[in-house]
Scaffold this motif. Sequence first.
Motif, PDB file in Angstrom:
ATOM      1  N   PRO A   1      25.964  14.322  -0.445  1.00  0.00           N
ATOM      2  CA  PRO A   1      25.883  15.016   0.860  1.00  0.00           C
ATOM      3  C   PRO A   1      26.747  14.248   2.075  1.00  0.00           C
ATOM      4  O   PRO A   1      26.876  15.096   2.961  1.00  0.00           O
ATOM      5  N   LYS A   2      26.718  13.079   2.022  1.00  0.00           N
ATOM      6  CA  LYS A   2      27.442  12.467   3.151  1.00  0.00           C
ATOM      7  C   LYS A   2      28.889  12.403   3.271  1.00  0.00           C
ATOM      8  O   LYS A   2      29.505  12.403   4.388  1.00  0.00           O
ATOM      9  N   SER A   3      29.492  13.054   2.145  1.00  0.00           N
ATOM     10  CA  SER A   3      30.752  13.617   2.221  1.00  0.00           C
ATOM     11  C   SER A   3      31.068  14.838   2.721  1.00  0.00           C
ATOM     12  O   SER A   3      32.266  15.459   2.703  1.00  0.00           O
ATOM     13  N   LEU A   4      29.998  15.715   2.702  1.00  0.00           N
ATOM     14  CA  LEU A   4      30.288  16.887   3.333  1.00  0.00           C
ATOM     15  C   LEU A   4      29.856  17.264   4.739  1.00  0.00           C
ATOM     16  O   LEU A   4      29.063  16.379   5.523  1.00  0.00           O
ATOM     17  N   ASP A   5      30.908  18.046   5.477  1.00  0.00           N
ATOM     18  CA  ASP A   5      30.181  18.323   6.905  1.00  0.00           C
ATOM     19  C   ASP A   5      29.136  19.506   6.634  1.00  0.00           C
ATOM     20  O   ASP A   5      28.800  20.005   5.783  1.00  0.00           O
ATOM     21  N   LYS A   6      28.609  19.575   7.986  1.00  0.00           N
ATOM     22  CA  LYS A   6      27.597  20.588   7.922  1.00  0.00           C
ATOM     23  C   LYS A   6      27.879  22.044   7.534  1.00  0.00           C
ATOM     24  O   LYS A   6      26.941  22.585   6.749  1.00  0.00           O
ATOM     25  N   LYS A   7      29.155  22.363   7.982  1.00  0.00           N
ATOM     26  CA  LYS A   7      29.606  23.923   7.368  1.00  0.00           C
ATOM     27  C   LYS A   7      29.477  23.727   5.750  1.00  0.00           C
ATOM     28  O   LYS A   7      29.391  24.708   5.314  1.00  0.00           O
ATOM     29  N   GLU A   8      30.467  22.787   5.281  1.00  0.00           N
ATOM     30  CA  GLU A   8      30.482  22.914   3.913  1.00  0.00           C
ATOM     31  C   GLU A   8      28.968  22.832   3.118  1.00  0.00           C
ATOM     32  O   GLU A   8      28.890  23.574   2.187  1.00  0.00           O
ATOM     33  N   ALA A   9      28.091  21.952   3.761  1.00  0.00           N
ATOM     34  CA  ALA A   9      26.891  21.791   3.139  1.00  0.00           C
ATOM     35  C   ALA A   9      26.089  23.249   3.288  1.00  0.00           C
ATOM     36  O   ALA A   9      25.385  23.703   2.151  1.00  0.00           O
ATOM     37  N   LEU A  10      26.106  24.170   4.374  1.00  0.00           N
ATOM     38  CA  LEU A  10      25.427  25.097   4.407  1.00  0.00           C
ATOM     39  C   LEU A  10      26.123  26.428   3.544  1.00  0.00           C
ATOM     40  O   LEU A  10      25.524  27.255   2.848  1.00  0.00           O
ATOM     41  N   ASN A  11      27.760  26.147   3.370  1.00  0.00           N
ATOM     42  CA  ASN A  11      28.058  26.987   2.138  1.00  0.00           C
ATOM     43  C   ASN A  11      27.661  27.003   0.969  1.00  0.00           C
ATOM     44  O   ASN A  11      27.658  27.687   0.186  1.00  0.00           O
ATOM     45  N   LEU A  12      27.435  25.608   0.568  1.00  0.00           N
ATOM     46  CA  LEU A  12      26.810  25.380  -0.838  1.00  0.00           C
ATOM     47  C   LEU A  12      25.588  25.773  -1.019  1.00  0.00           C
ATOM     48  O   LEU A  12      25.187  26.238  -2.044  1.00  0.00           O
TER      49      LEU A  12
END
Length: 254
Positions: A55-66
Motif C-alpha cells: 500500500p505504501k507504494s501506491l498513491d491515493k488514486k491508484e489505491a482507490l482504483n484497485l
Amino acid sequence: MQNKIYLLFALLLLSSCHSQDNKIVDLAKISNDFDASEFYRNKIKKTNEIISKNPKSLDKKEALNLLDDAFFVKDTLGYYKTDGRFPTELSLEPTNDWMVRNKKPTEIFGYGYKTVAYDPEKDKIAVLNTVTFPKMDMVEDRKGNLMYLEVSKTSKTSADYNKIKDYISKNCKKVTVDDNDPKASYWEGGSFYYYLFKDDHKEEEISFDSQGNKKSGSVDVTEIRLTMFEKSYIKKMEELGIYSAGYKFWKKYF
C-alpha cells in the motif's frame, strides 16, 4: 480451404474459452458441466495481485482504483467429523472455517469460489430473467462438476424478486420441506433444486448535498438470495449422510 476453416474454428474456440471469465453467467442456461475453476481463475489471480501490492507504494488514486475491483477467493472443501455439532457423523466444510481449520478432513470433496468484496451497484456477475446479481459463489467437486451456486443482491425495488419468482414458478414445481421460514421457498427443476429467500426491510441511506453536508434517511430494500443445488449433489450428500448445504431437500429428515 478446409485447413482455413479448421483454423478459424480453433481461433473461435480459443476466444470463447479465454473470454469465459469475463462473461455474465445466465443462470437459466447453466448446467453441471459449467467450468467454475476457469470462470474464477483470472478473477482470483487479479485479487491475489492486488492484495500482494505494498500500500505504501501506491498513491491515493491508484489505491482507490484497485478497490473498484471485486475480490474473489478459492477454498478447498472436505468431509469433517462433526463431534456432535450436527445430527450426522460427517459434515461438508471449507478448510478455512474456524471450526475445522485445526482438523484434518476424512476426504476432500472439491473446491469453493466466493465473492468476498464487490460493488452492489456496478458489478454484474450473473443474471436470471433480466435480474442481475453482483455476487455469486460456486462449489465444484474434484472432477470439476458444478455442485451448487448461490447468488444474492439487495434491491431497492420488489420487481427484481418478482421476476425471479416468476421465472422459477414457471419452470419449476414447488416442494415441501421441513422448514417453517415464511421468507423462504423451495423448488424443483429439471437439473437443480432451488432455494429462494426474500427479506424486506429498511436500510440507512447516506448522501451529501452540493455543499458537502451529510444527509441520512432510510430506504425500503429487498434482500434476495437464490441457491441452486445440482440434483446429483443432493442425492450423494443424502446417501452418504453428509450434513451440508441443501440438506433441507433430503427426502428423509433427522
